[in-house]
Design a protein around this motif. Structure first.
Motif, mmCIF file in Angstrom:
data_model
loop_
_atom_site.group_PDB
_atom_site.id
_atom_site.type_symbol
_atom_site.label_atom_id
_atom_site.label_comp_id
_atom_site.label_asym_id
_atom_site.label_seq_id
_atom_site.Cartn_x
_atom_site.Cartn_y
_atom_site.Cartn_z
ATOM 1 N N ARG A 5 68.111 76.319 -38.359
ATOM 2 C CA ARG A 5 66.950 77.447 -39.403
ATOM 3 C C ARG A 5 66.465 78.120 -39.346
ATOM 4 N NH1 ARG A 5 60.908 72.971 -40.755
ATOM 5 N NH2 ARG A 5 60.564 74.639 -40.656
ATOM 6 N N SER A 6 66.603 78.435 -37.680
ATOM 7 C CA SER A 6 65.988 79.792 -37.815
ATOM 8 C C SER A 6 66.392 80.721 -38.444
ATOM 9 C CB SER A 6 66.356 79.826 -35.955
ATOM 10 O OG SER A 6 65.625 80.902 -35.880
ATOM 11 N N ASN A 7 68.112 81.020 -38.264
ATOM 12 C CA ASN A 7 69.146 81.460 -38.250
ATOM 13 C C ASN A 7 69.578 82.471 -39.985
ATOM 14 O OD1 ASN A 7 70.065 82.265 -35.739
ATOM 15 N ND2 ASN A 7 71.357 81.099 -37.018
ATOM 16 N N GLU A 30 66.129 80.993 -42.410
ATOM 17 C CA GLU A 30 65.020 81.351 -42.513
ATOM 18 C C GLU A 30 64.335 82.708 -42.221
ATOM 19 O OE1 GLU A 30 62.110 77.677 -42.556
ATOM 20 O OE2 GLU A 30 61.830 78.778 -40.869
ATOM 21 N N ARG A 31 65.330 83.592 -41.370
ATOM 22 C CA ARG A 31 65.372 85.302 -40.485
ATOM 23 C C ARG A 31 66.613 85.837 -41.226
ATOM 24 N NH1 ARG A 31 65.090 84.554 -33.993
ATOM 25 N NH2 ARG A 31 64.764 86.870 -34.489
#
Length: 202
Positions: free
Chosen positions: A1-3, A5-6
């Motif tokens: 998710r972090s990858n 969204e960023r």
């Protein structure tokens, strides 16, 4: 998710893949839908295909599945639908990393179509792949989940009509191109589409 969204952007290959991604309801950056392309296949003319490919393509009219032999490809759907047809041979070709071929052979036998179904559980490339497409009257990809489906484009590139389910990302391309039919994966509509296109040479 972090990858995700960023990221600056996310590449998807179909509107279906975009819709499935959006269902997570995360804070996505720009999503770019760019379909896959396929390279031009080698010509089957003048080249000698492998013996097992020659054997499996000799049954006519030939209905072809070419891809990974995996649960997600809907081969149970395909066998149940093919059992409702009366014409042709079905070739299921591709790597069997999940060890499904014995199970699929048992299903074909149970459906009393064991004599009309052939399995070739290996990777097929080059002139072998071109020969299979040249021999096929119809290509079927009845997946439960498929973000795109390169083999659909390869089949249409070779002038082979296709039948796909709505869960195949390339289904929209099939609709736009008129290169085949998009039908539900239940036995009746899938079997009807296979019968219709095998019989209709035009």
């Amino acid at each position: 998710r972090s990858n995700l969204e960023r990221a600056c952007a996310i590449h998807v290959t179909s509107e279906l893949e975009r819709a499935e991604l959006i269902r997570f309801k995360w804070r996505f950056p720009r999503i770019a839908m760019i379909p896959n392309g396929v390279e031009e296949l080698e010509s089957a003319a003048g080249a000698e295909p492998s013996g097992d490919v020659m054997e499996i393509s000799s049954g006519q009219p030939l209905v072809l599945f070419l891809g990974r032999i995996s649960w997600k490809k809907g081969l149970d759907r395909l066998l149940n639908a093919f059992a409702l047809t009366s014409l042709g041979k079905l070739a299921i070709v591709g790597t069997d990393d999940e060890g499904l071929v014995p199970q699929m052979q048992q299903l074909a036998k149970k459906l009393q179509i064991g004599d009309r179904v052939r399995f070739l559980s290996r990777t097929v490339l080059g002139c072998d792949k071109a020969h299979l497409f040249a021999a096929a009257k119809l290509f079927v990809l009845p997946s439960y989940s498929e973000n795109f489906g390169n083999t659909v484009l390869e089949a249409m590139q070779q002038g082979v009509p296709v039948v796909v389910t709505p869960e195949v990302g390339a289904a929209e391309i099939v609709r736009q191109a008129g290169g085949g039919m998009v039908v539900q994966g239940d036995p009746e509509p899938l079997g009807d589409a296979i019968s219709r296109l095998v019989k209709d040479q035009a």
